[in-house]
Design an enzyme around this catalytic site. Structure first.
Site, short mmCIF file in Angstrom:
data_model
loop_
_atom_site.label_atom_id
_atom_site.label_comp_id
_atom_site.label_asym_id
_atom_site.label_seq_id
_atom_site.Cartn_x
_atom_site.Cartn_y
_atom_site.Cartn_z
N ASP A 54 60.50 20.42 63.65
CA ASP A 54 61.10 19.73 62.51
C ASP A 54 62.39 19.03 62.92
O ASP A 54 62.51 18.53 64.04
CB ASP A 54 61.33 20.74 61.38
CG ASP A 54 61.13 20.13 60.01
OD1 ASP A 54 61.99 19.34 59.59
OD2 ASP A 54 60.12 20.42 59.37
N HIS B 103 65.54 20.26 56.18
CA HIS B 103 64.11 20.53 56.07
C HIS B 103 63.66 21.70 56.95
O HIS B 103 63.02 22.65 56.49
CB HIS B 103 63.36 19.25 56.45
CG HIS B 103 61.93 19.21 56.04
ND1 HIS B 103 60.90 19.36 56.93
CD2 HIS B 103 61.36 19.02 54.84
CE1 HIS B 103 59.74 19.25 56.30
NE2 HIS B 103 59.99 19.05 55.03
N SER C 195 55.40 20.83 52.46
CA SER C 195 56.38 21.33 53.43
C SER C 195 56.63 22.81 53.22
O SER C 195 56.82 23.57 54.18
CB SER C 195 57.72 20.60 53.26
OG SER C 195 57.72 19.40 53.96
#
Length: 654
Positions: A191, A232, A408
């Site tokens: 990520d 994230h 996600s």
């Protein structure tokens, strides 16, 4: 274990089919980066460093641990340009040690689910859930984690908070009660980095297995932005391995497992080399690779892994985890009903586990994509009109959040469940994890609110849904079956047949094609029990997004391998040997006639769209021997599959 003959000899044919499809760019202009793939005649890192220095390049690393293939970068070349740098290519190719030099194409990869939940007026926020006291009471008794956000982690224990349905969760409590918390398992979060200084992550952070492929150093800390765009990876990491009972945020699905950070998304353009090296990073130290990203979710992109990345994935399932196979978990995508995850070559790969999401009341989220390659589902967010509707997890700079969402959020939850299963049985192969997913996932309370996709049984008696795959993951059921799981029969693949002819079809004017097959009967590759099915298809049309394709198995299971994508207005590229995949015929017998139906449906474009079909090649993957013959101690030849499924349905709703 994986059949080495299949990998070494027959994989070349499969990859040629795959790569001819995915290497057809959907963008009009090619973007070139300042990264180069360099292959030397004489191997060795010392030689690579010398070549780089002599030609004005900077040496980065070997490619997938190779002794002859390397990653170079040239800092004087722009990060993105529209023309190849002939001068720099010539500099490399003129060096006597250089066999091949290839400037890397740049392409976009998007994080799944970076969509803030809507701002809800204070008057509409539900401030207290009536059922929350039942969780708090168990906290006091020491039966459940005491972390402050655990009562809001409805995906771990759903008692109806935030408008959810009690019991609709991952059933991790059963796995924890059996003593499995992920010990000894490492999940890599591929990520934008991980805040490894976070109090809820730092003790479970695997620094040895971490790396920053954006900055080329071992410290994958997120780059600061005012919008916290790079939160994230930290959020995904907390879902897997946030610590228990430390008074910080919530708790991870596998709270005693470890997470590694592979920072690779935070750059203008992705390259094949960066993806490949991330997916092939330390395959014997990393058990699970979790990816909550993919091609742009715009409903018109058709894209997937390039050459090196495919090599990394294949090498992972072949050599990773001491030849048991790396586990690749992929978020299915956030393009909504106007997109199809079978156009995402990562999520649709048979070597990855594609995970979709559901809300806390059992519906599909509005952003969920659907496709026949999805294997199972976890959870993303609840009702947006209620407080704490998102997924509670860790956030940047020692903060916490309750608003993580999108697929996600779904993929790391699945990675956590798989970590629990790997602790229960470290000998599980990549195939074992997929079989456990199919056999122990539950329909529970999942449903399509628009009544487009119904639950149905395939020819082997397994219940599936086009949106949710085989259902929501059940940690208790998976761990229980995993700890007594026995090795599967050898896996083979068989090219079942091809149709190569030029045929026209149009709006409401379908074509129907058939491939009768004996599934390589009598050969070493004979298949009697299916795992994955692939349809490599070549076609063009006046409006690609209006093409809809269905594939029906000999046991009468119909998979929609391509749905309508109204934003896909392509009329030039079409699909070139694109590998549409379905998991819906799992455990079926492939022998008989397979039927492909292709049509143009009404939608955007002209009142009548046309298409031209060129080729369909059917490839089936599975086993010759009875697939579950050794499982569960069951000797009833015809009842094994049903008995396994039924026994493990008892953990929660069927």
């Amino acid at each position: 274990m994986l059949n080495r003959r299949w990998l070494d000899k027959e994989l070349t044919v499969f990859l040629s089919l795959w790569l001819l499809g995915v290497l057809s760019p959907t963008c009009s202009e090619e973007v070139l980066t300042n990264h180069w793939y360099v292959e030397l005649h004489e191997g060795g890192e010392d030689n690579a460093i010398k070549v780089a220095k002599r030609t004005g390049f900077s040496y980065v690393s070997p490619v997938l641990g190779s002794n002859t293939e390397f990653h170079f970068i040239h800092h004087a070349v722009p990060h993105a340009r529209l023309k190849r740098s002939i001068y720099h290519n010539r500099q490399l190719k003129n060096h006597p040690l250089v066999k091949t030099a290839l400037q890397q194409t740049g392409f976009l990869r998007s994080k799944r689910g970076f969509k803030p939940l809507p701002n809800i007026p204070v008057s509409e926020i539900k401030l207290q859930d009536p059922d929350i006291n039942s969780i708090l009471n168990q906290h006091k008794d020491g039966k459940l984690p005491t972390d402050p956000l655990f009562p809001k982690e409805w995906f771990l224990k759903n008692v109806g908070q935030s408008g959810g349905i009690a019991g609709l969760d991952l059933n991790v409590e059963s796995a924890w009660e059996m003593g499995y918390t992920g010990k000894g398992v490492t999940t890599a979060i591929m990520d934008d980095g991980i805040d490894y200084l976070h109090e809820d992550l730092r003790n479970n952070y695997n620094a040895k297995a971490s790396y920053d492929f954006s900055s080329n150093d071992p410290y994958p800390y997120p780059r600061y932005t005012d919008t916290w765009f790079n939160s994230h990876g930290t959020r995904c990491a907390g879902e897997v391995a946030a610590a228990r009972d430390n008074d910080v945020c919530g708790v991870g699905v596998a709270y005693d497992s470890r997470v590694a950070g592979l920072r690779m998304l935070d750059q203008p353009f992705m390259t094949d080399l960066i993806e490949a090296n991330a997916m092939g990073h330390m395959p014997n130290d990393i058990d699970i690779y979790s990816a909550s990203w993919g091609p742009t979710d715009d409903g018109k992109t058709v894209d997937g892994p390039r050459n090196m990345t495919m090599r990394a994935i294949v090498n992972g399932v072949n050599e990773g985890r001491g030849k048991k196979g790396s586990i690749y978990v992929w978020a299915s995508g956030d393009g909504g009903a106007d997109d199809d995850c079978n156009c995402d070559g990562y999520a649709a790969s048979m070597w990855t586990i594609s995970i979709n999401s559901a809300t806390n009341d059992g519906q599909t989220a509005g952003y969920d994509e659907s496709c026949s390659s999805t294997l199972a589902s976890t959870f993303s967010n609840g009702k947006s009109t209620l407080r704490d509707a998102g997924v509670a997890t860790t956030d940047l700079y020692n903060n916490c959040t309750t608003t993580h969402s999108g697929t996600s959020a779904a993929a790391p939850e699945a990675a956590g469940v798989f970590a629990l299963a790997l602790e229960a049985n470290p000998n599980l192969t990549w195939r074992d994890v997929q079989h456990l997913t199919v056999l122990t996932s539950k329909r529970n309370r999942l449903f399509d609110p628009y009544l487009r996709h119904h639950w149905q049984f395939n020819g082997a008696g397994l219940e599936f849904n086009h949106l949710f795959g085989y259902g929501v993951l059940d940690a208790g059921g998976m761990v229980d079956l995993a700890r007594k799981w026995k090795p599967l029969p050898e896996r083979f693949h068989c090219t079942a047949g091809s149709v190569i002819k030029k045929l026209s079809f149009g709006t409401n004017d379908p074509i129907r094609l058939e491939i009768p097959t004996d599934a390589c009967r009598g050969s070493k590759n004979e298949i009697n029990y299916l795992e994955h099915v692939q349809a490599f298809i070549t076609l063009k049309s006046s409006f690609r997004g209006n093409v809809v394709i269905h594939l029906t198995s000999p046991m009468n299971t119909t998979s929609m391998i391509l749905s309508q994508r109204p934003n896909d207005d392509d009329f030039k590229n079409g699909f070139t040997r694109w590998p549409f995949m379905t998991s819906h015929s799992w455990a079926e017998n492939p022998k008989g006639t397979w039927v492909l139906e292709m049509t143009m449906v009404s939608g955007k474009g002209s009142s009548y769209d046309t298409g031209t079909f060129f080729e369909w090649t059917l490839v089936v993957h599975g086993t010759k021997s009875e697939i579950y013959q050794n499982q569960d101690g069951d000797t009833d030849k015809h009842g094994k599959l049903y008995n396994i499924k039924r026994r493990h349905a008892d953990y929660r709703f069927k």
